[in-house]
Write a protein that holds these residues in place. Sequence first.
Motif, PDB file in Angstrom:
ATOM      1  N   LEU A   1      10.371  17.639 -16.458  1.00  0.00           N
ATOM      2  CA  LEU A   1       9.935  16.590 -17.372  1.00  0.00           C
ATOM      3  C   LEU A   1       9.706  15.273 -16.631  1.00  0.00           C
ATOM      4  CD1 LEU A   1       9.280  16.016 -20.291  1.00  0.00           C
ATOM      5  CD2 LEU A   1      11.711  15.575 -20.723  1.00  0.00           C
ATOM      6  N   VAL A   2      10.567  14.960 -15.704  1.00  0.00           N
ATOM      7  CA  VAL A   2      10.407  13.742 -14.905  1.00  0.00           C
ATOM      8  C   VAL A   2       9.128  13.824 -14.067  1.00  0.00           C
ATOM      9  CG1 VAL A   2      11.380  12.408 -12.995  1.00  0.00           C
ATOM     10  CG2 VAL A   2      12.870  13.197 -14.852  1.00  0.00           C
ATOM     11  N   SER A   3       8.863  14.991 -13.527  1.00  0.00           N
ATOM     12  CA  SER A   3       7.647  15.184 -12.734  1.00  0.00           C
ATOM     13  C   SER A   3       6.394  14.978 -13.588  1.00  0.00           C
ATOM     14  CB  SER A   3       7.650  16.590 -12.123  1.00  0.00           C
ATOM     15  OG  SER A   3       6.534  16.786 -11.294  1.00  0.00           O
TER      16      SER A   3
ATOM     17  N   TYR B   1      -4.502   8.627  -3.318  1.00  0.00           N
ATOM     18  CA  TYR B   1      -3.793   7.976  -2.221  1.00  0.00           C
ATOM     19  C   TYR B   1      -2.379   8.542  -2.019  1.00  0.00           C
ATOM     20  CZ  TYR B   1      -7.599   4.631  -2.620  1.00  0.00           C
ATOM     21  OH  TYR B   1      -8.846   4.060  -2.672  1.00  0.00           O
ATOM     22  N   ALA B   2      -2.016   9.512  -2.828  1.00  0.00           N
ATOM     23  CA  ALA B   2      -0.657  10.058  -2.760  1.00  0.00           C
ATOM     24  C   ALA B   2      -0.406  10.778  -1.445  1.00  0.00           C
ATOM     25  CB  ALA B   2      -0.420  11.010  -3.932  1.00  0.00           C
ATOM     26  N   GLY B   3       0.775  10.557  -0.893  1.00  0.00           N
ATOM     27  CA  GLY B   3       1.176  11.229   0.331  1.00  0.00           C
ATOM     28  C   GLY B   3       2.144  12.364   0.056  1.00  0.00           C
ATOM     29  N   SER B   4       2.825  12.817   1.096  1.00  0.00           N
ATOM     30  CA  SER B   4       3.695  13.993   0.964  1.00  0.00           C
ATOM     31  C   SER B   4       4.864  13.753   0.010  1.00  0.00           C
ATOM     32  CB  SER B   4       4.225  14.403   2.335  1.00  0.00           C
ATOM     33  OG  SER B   4       4.967  13.349   2.931  1.00  0.00           O
ATOM     34  N   GLY B   5       5.384  12.519  -0.035  1.00  0.00           N
ATOM     35  CA  GLY B   5       6.497  12.242  -0.945  1.00  0.00           C
ATOM     36  C   GLY B   5       6.129  12.473  -2.389  1.00  0.00           C
ATOM     37  N   PHE B   6       4.987  11.936  -2.796  1.00  0.00           N
ATOM     38  CA  PHE B   6       4.522  12.122  -4.168  1.00  0.00           C
ATOM     39  C   PHE B   6       4.200  13.591  -4.429  1.00  0.00           C
ATOM     40  CE2 PHE B   6       1.437  12.275  -7.577  1.00  0.00           C
ATOM     41  CZ  PHE B   6       1.914  11.353  -8.492  1.00  0.00           C
ATOM     42  N   LYS B   7       3.562  14.239  -3.454  1.00  0.00           N
ATOM     43  CA  LYS B   7       3.189  15.649  -3.630  1.00  0.00           C
ATOM     44  C   LYS B   7       4.419  16.529  -3.759  1.00  0.00           C
ATOM     45  CE  LYS B   7      -1.217  15.221  -1.172  1.00  0.00           C
ATOM     46  NZ  LYS B   7      -1.973  15.556   0.064  1.00  0.00           N
ATOM     47  N   ASP B   8       5.441  16.280  -2.926  1.00  0.00           N
ATOM     48  CA  ASP B   8       6.672  17.072  -3.003  1.00  0.00           C
ATOM     49  C   ASP B   8       7.390  16.848  -4.328  1.00  0.00           C
ATOM     50  OD1 ASP B   8       6.184  17.987  -0.460  1.00  0.00           O
ATOM     51  OD2 ASP B   8       7.640  16.681   0.519  1.00  0.00           O
ATOM     52  N   THR B   9       7.449  15.586  -4.750  1.00  0.00           N
ATOM     53  CA  THR B   9       8.171  15.234  -5.973  1.00  0.00           C
ATOM     54  C   THR B   9       7.493  15.792  -7.216  1.00  0.00           C
ATOM     55  OG1 THR B   9       8.886  13.190  -4.915  1.00  0.00           O
ATOM     56  CG2 THR B   9       9.128  13.301  -7.297  1.00  0.00           C
ATOM     57  N   THR B  10       6.172  15.913  -7.184  1.00  0.00           N
ATOM     58  CA  THR B  10       5.422  16.310  -8.385  1.00  0.00           C
ATOM     59  C   THR B  10       4.807  17.698  -8.290  1.00  0.00           C
ATOM     60  OG1 THR B  10       3.394  15.263  -7.574  1.00  0.00           O
ATOM     61  CG2 THR B  10       4.875  13.915  -8.942  1.00  0.00           C
ATOM     62  N   ARG B  11       5.211  18.480  -7.296  1.00  0.00           N
ATOM     63  CA  ARG B  11       4.662  19.839  -7.180  1.00  0.00           C
ATOM     64  C   ARG B  11       4.821  20.616  -8.475  1.00  0.00           C
ATOM     65  NH1 ARG B  11       7.088  24.444  -6.757  1.00  0.00           N
ATOM     66  NH2 ARG B  11       9.101  23.469  -6.313  1.00  0.00           N
TER      67      ARG B  11
END
Length: 284
Positions: A193-195, A212-222
Amino acid sequence: MEDGFKTVSIIGVGLIGGSLALALKEKKLTEKIIGYGRNKERLKKAFKLGIIDTYTDSLKEVCEAELIVLATPLGVFEKITSEMATYLKKDTVVTDVGSVKEEVVNKLERLMPKGVYFVGAHPIAGSDRTGFEYAKAQLFEGSKVIITPTKNTNRSALERVAKLWTKTGAQVEFMTPSEHDRIYALVSHLPHLVSFCLVNTVAEMDKNFIKYAGSGFKDTTRIAKSSPELWADIFAMNDKNVLQCLEIFAKKLEEVKQMLYRKEFEGVKKFIEESKKLRQELDL
């Protein structure tokens, strides 16, 4: 088969159902796997790929199996079980792979005809990808499978289902349905839900920023790429626990928000340190 199931029907041949079918085949835990689903063309493809041995759109034929696995979205469990109840044979075992247990177990136990046994189960494995195209026999190796017996659960059926999962390479644990739902509201349902909320926050500010999202955003929202149908059902069926978790999460957000307002950056640092310490325990 001694302690096993000669024929297994899988209702919903997707990622989890397909992976279970492949695991059963690889480990030689059954002789025949029947696939059931809404889309016959998809079932034909699963058959051609060797994931299932045969397929049907008849619940009567599904009930020829000794073990029936519900692997559809949670919202249709009750309807499917009600429709096949007439055809269920004595000593058949019905189980599931759903992410919510208390409501599912309570409803499905009541629908079982005399001499037919339901065992609730939840493999803690999966992916943001859906469909049997991503299924693999090794999906459950080293993963937890939570089994949720009640006072009504048949002991023999429970042992057979637990043994089957153990032979796929999974680590079986037992807990009550209510305990399961409380735990997984926190460590699974809330993170999803947070994702979803994080991605929708970007959309509300400016959806073009996503590029512009990097790996942090991608990992967090996979996990925001997960099935809407599946997760809407999960939130609906475990809403009380999810809401309780959301209240605590909102409290934590407010704590950080107030520290930032007051420019208490040492407090923010301590907040992060506490989080880091607990998260590192997962890697031990």
